[in-house]
Enzyme design. Structure first.
Site, short mmCIF file in Angstrom:
data_model
loop_
_atom_site.label_atom_id
_atom_site.label_comp_id
_atom_site.label_asym_id
_atom_site.label_seq_id
_atom_site.Cartn_x
_atom_site.Cartn_y
_atom_site.Cartn_z
CD1 TRP A 145 -2.35 24.11 -20.76
CD2 TRP A 145 -0.42 25.23 -20.71
NE1 TRP A 145 -1.61 23.61 -19.71
CE2 TRP A 145 -0.42 24.29 -19.66
CE3 TRP A 145 0.69 26.04 -20.88
CZ2 TRP A 145 0.64 24.15 -18.78
CZ3 TRP A 145 1.75 25.90 -20.01
CH2 TRP A 145 1.72 24.98 -18.97
CE1 TYR B 129 -7.16 22.90 -17.72
CE2 TYR B 129 -6.66 21.53 -19.61
CZ TYR B 129 -6.30 22.06 -18.40
OH TYR B 129 -5.06 21.78 -17.87
#
Length: 771
Positions: free
Chosen positions: A116, A114
């Site tokens: 960005w 996980y």
């Protein structure tokens, strides 16, 4: 002013920039000429594009290199590293993946990864990782996001889907034209609106908030932080006790119902189960009426204020905005369900400027009137492994192999993880209770990361593969939530021996005999051309005409025209609820959900409820009286570019600022600039004091993003010198339904740090031994 339009372009999650390059370095980044409010975060990359924080070559933790997988895992974060060649690194990674696949199966590889990552349609780290692992048999994955996991689980039971409405919230132009009252639970934080996944060409939030105020819209900011709404709009600040949004909304709902201000016709035609919610609201089912006085006792807002707000909401066109942060508290499912329920009672859903929205200015795109260009992406293939975890259950996964857990109506089992592979994120930023996670991090045999700088994730890995950052590679910034598509130039050569993720995985794939499956015979430039041409074909099918790839590369960008009409969420449903029925079981908005009720969860029953956060239990007996808000930082995206000049300039004595109300600071004898220890029974960190009445009494604000920097690396419980608030936050799921993170349900105490504070070493590289 000098014309900058001839300079090359790059794009990031915080905006698009023109670059001045000389002597092999980016010297300046200038906001894109079409961006009316460019973010100052981007130029932070300039001073860290090279230097000691960059990873120059593949690195192996010495204990792992000397003794093999599983060796001295308690030394992760403390061990030195040894530089190896790319050929050796590819062999080590490929052989370890094969060992685990052969001995334990592919579900022993965890690659939720996980984070960005970076802007760019092709060089998206998680997509590259997942495609590669699917070529060798798959991996255990994660689902949902830290941003709003509770909503991702809950809202589909209410509306049939969450993402579709997140991306089509009523646009600001409809609000400006029609709304009278904008009620913002969690505010409209412009600092968050600097960011947009995949890049943005123009920041829209500030100009729209200002235009809304100029149109006469009244703003109500229900938040422990005054700054969550732009000061110049003169919004009314209701400084509620943190975590009480659902209770306040219940008090509003009770006022609407008891005073006959609810829209019975709307409830009858467009909703399901209101009659099953009413007994709870009135107290018939549990003996506790959810009156304004009841809500006042919980929220510490005056009852008359709650009642008055309910009446004002019923008397004018009202938009209810619920910040994503509301989901990141214990029972985070409830605030969103409550807001939708109140919006149903008002009966304005589907009308211009009315209803509800999911987080205006949570990111730049919310409230935009954008074309939804159907962009292609790198195909990831099929993952044959069925195992998964909710994203915020990473520590449980590693600590509890073989144990079962409940998630959204299904009982699942944690697999036994032997390899963790991360690319494009940093769990030492995102996850809660880092001391617990550090214990969990010692369980796998091997941790592999692709990383461009020596952050806390890289320091806690066994194998570190140095990757490029966006200024060192060519890509396409294309988002369905932004009208600008940008050709991202390769501005400089890769640092030292770093490679882009595609090259990294191509090399490992060659060693493992799956290069053809991974690359399909294309190099990076050919994949970029494929992605663009596929997008062009899909766009044409939707009636969009975009330029040829050659023209796009020459011009550097194009803008797709906005839809002719403002976006009004759920307008089609309101116009014809039969023809345009929702995909919920009833086809309507589910105020009561038989599906959720059937799960039998006491922490998330069939209609919205108030549940006290577990952190509050026994609060009177706990020595932690301050509620910590660890919100998103204004000077970086999560922990990205914490080592950049913009972020470092905002620190106090090199540490994360800790904002306290003047009364709370005085009670502890603290002054601005003091170094303090923030602590609870989970951990402790240092920070620098700010004093301001912008924060509610009894609340401490310490933004996330400072790189984890323990006094004793690798030792759970060690003081974080730098100020990472996630050493303090609880690691518990929102409920058995959503299992989201609850970082905002956190109690702490603060005291002046006595003596000489330890030096910050967060940005120092680890010891690197000669090969």
């Amino acid at each position: 002013m000098t014309d900058l339009t001839g300079l090359p372009l790059t794009s990031t999650h915080w905006g698009t920039y023109r670059a001045r390059v000389s002597n092999g370095r980016v010297q300046e980044l200038y906001g894109f000429e079409h961006d009316k409010d460019p973010s100052p975060i981007g130029p932070g990359v300039i001073d860290v594009q090279d230097g000691p924080t960059r990873i120059a070559a593949p690195m192996i933790r010495k204990s792992w290199l000397d003794h093999g997988p599983g060796a001295a895992t308690e030394n992760r974060g403390a061990d030195p590293f040894v530089e190896v060649s790319w050929e050796e690194a590819e062999r080590l990674v490929g052989d370890e993946l094969n060992r685990v696949r052969r001995e334990f199966g592919n579900n022993a590889i965890y690659a939720g990864s996980y984070g960005w990552s970076s802007a760019g349609r092709f060089h998206h780290a998680q997509s590259q990782l997942h495609r590669f692992l699917n070529c060798i048999g798959g991996y255990t994955k994660s689902v949902f996001t830290y941003s709003f996991a509770a909503a991702e689980a809950m809202v589909p039971h209410i509306l049939g889907t969450y993402r579709a409405y997140l991306h089509t919230c009523t646009s600001w132009d409809s609000i400006i034209e029609n709304t009278g009252l904008f009620v913002a639970f969690g505010g409209v934080p412009l600092k968050n609106g600097q960011i947009a996944q995949g890049g943005t060409g123009n920041h829209i939030q500030r100009e729209n908030v200002i235009a809304a105020k100029e149109a006469g819209i009244e703003f109500v900011n229900i938040s422990p932080l005054r700054s969550d709404v732009l000061e110049s709009v003169n919004g009314e600040w209701l400084a509620a006790r943190p975590n009480t949004d659902a209770a306040i909304l219940l008090g509003i709902a009770h006022t609407l119902y008891s005073e006959g201000l609810h829209d019975e016709a709307f409830l009858e035609r467009y909703t399901h189960g209101f009659e099953k919610f009413v007994p709870y609201l009135t107290g018939q089912s549990d003996g506790v009426a959810k009156t304004a006085e009841w809500a006042a006792n919980i929220s510490e807002l005056p009852a008359d204020t709650i009642r008055d707000l309910a009446r004002r909401m019923a008397a004018t066109r009202t938009m209810i905005s619920v910040s994503w942060s509301l989901t990141r508290q214990d029972h985070g499912e409830q605030a969103f369900w409550a807001a939708i329920t109140v919006a149903c009672m008002l009966g304005q859903i589907g009308l211009p400027g009315g209803g509800f929205g999911f987080g205006y200015s949570a990111v730049n795109y919310v409230g935009g009137r954008f074309p939804r260009l159907p962009g292609a992406a790198l195909p990831q293939g099929t993952n044959p492994v069925a195992d998964l975890i909710p994203v915020a259950r990473i520590s449980d996964l590693l600590l509890k192999p073989g144990e079962t857990f409940e998630f959204d109506g299904v009982t699942r089992t944690y697999p036994d993880i032997k390899i963790v592979y991360w690319a494009g994120g940093n769990p030492f930023h995102h996850h809660q209770d880092l001391n617990r996670m550090l214990e969990a991090w010692q369980k796998p045999d091997t941790v592999i990361v692709n990383e461009w700088c020596w952050n806390s994730l890289a320091k806690h890995a066994d194998i570190v593969l140095p990757c490029t950052n966006p200024i060192e590679r060519k890509d396409i910034a294309l988002s369905p939530c932004d009208p600008y598509t940008v050709s991202m130039s390769k501005l400089v050569e890769p640092f030292a021996a770093s490679r882009n993720d595609y090259e990294i995985f191509s090399g490992i794939a060659r060693h493992m005999g799956v290069a053809d499956a991974f690359t399909e015979g294309r190099n990076a430039d050919e994949w970029l051309s494929w992605i663009y041409e596929e997008t062009r074909t899909r766009a044409a099918a939707k009636g969009y005409e975009i330029p040829t790839y050659e023209r796009f590369q020459k011009d550097g960008w194009f803008k797709t025209a906005a839809p002719a009409e403002p976006t009004i969420m759920l307008k089609d449903f309101r116009d014809d609820p039969v023809k345009n029925a929702l995909s919920s079981p009833s086809g309507k908005i589910e105020i009561f959900s038989e599906t959720v009720d059937g799960f039998g969860y006491d922490d998330c029953p069939g209609h919205m409820v108030w549940r006290e956060p577990m952190e509050w239990l026994g609060m009177a007996d706990k020595p932690y009286p301050l509620h910590m808000i660890s919100n998103q930082p204004k000077d970086k995206l999560h922990s990205q570019l914490d080592h950049g000049g913009k972020s470092r300039a905002g620190k106090i004595h090199g540490r994360e600022p800790v904002m306290l109300h003047p009364g709370d600071a005085a009670a502890r004898g603290l002054a601005a600039g003091d170094i303090v220890r923030v602590f609870n029974d989970r951990g402790a960190c240092l920070g620098g004091v700010q004093i301001s009445d912008e924060v509610r009494v009894g609340v401490l604000r310490m933004s996330t993003g400072s790189w984890y920097d323990p006094v004793e690396p690798g030792t759970p419980g060690s003081l974080c010198k730098h100020g990472n608030p996630n050493v303090l936050t609880p690691d518990k799921g929102t409920s058995r339904l959503g299992q989201g993170p609850i970082a905002h349900s956190c109690l702490v105490e603060v005291e002046r740090f006595e003596g000489t504070p330890p030096p910050v070493t967060a940005f120092d590289p680890p010891e690197i031994l000669p090969a």
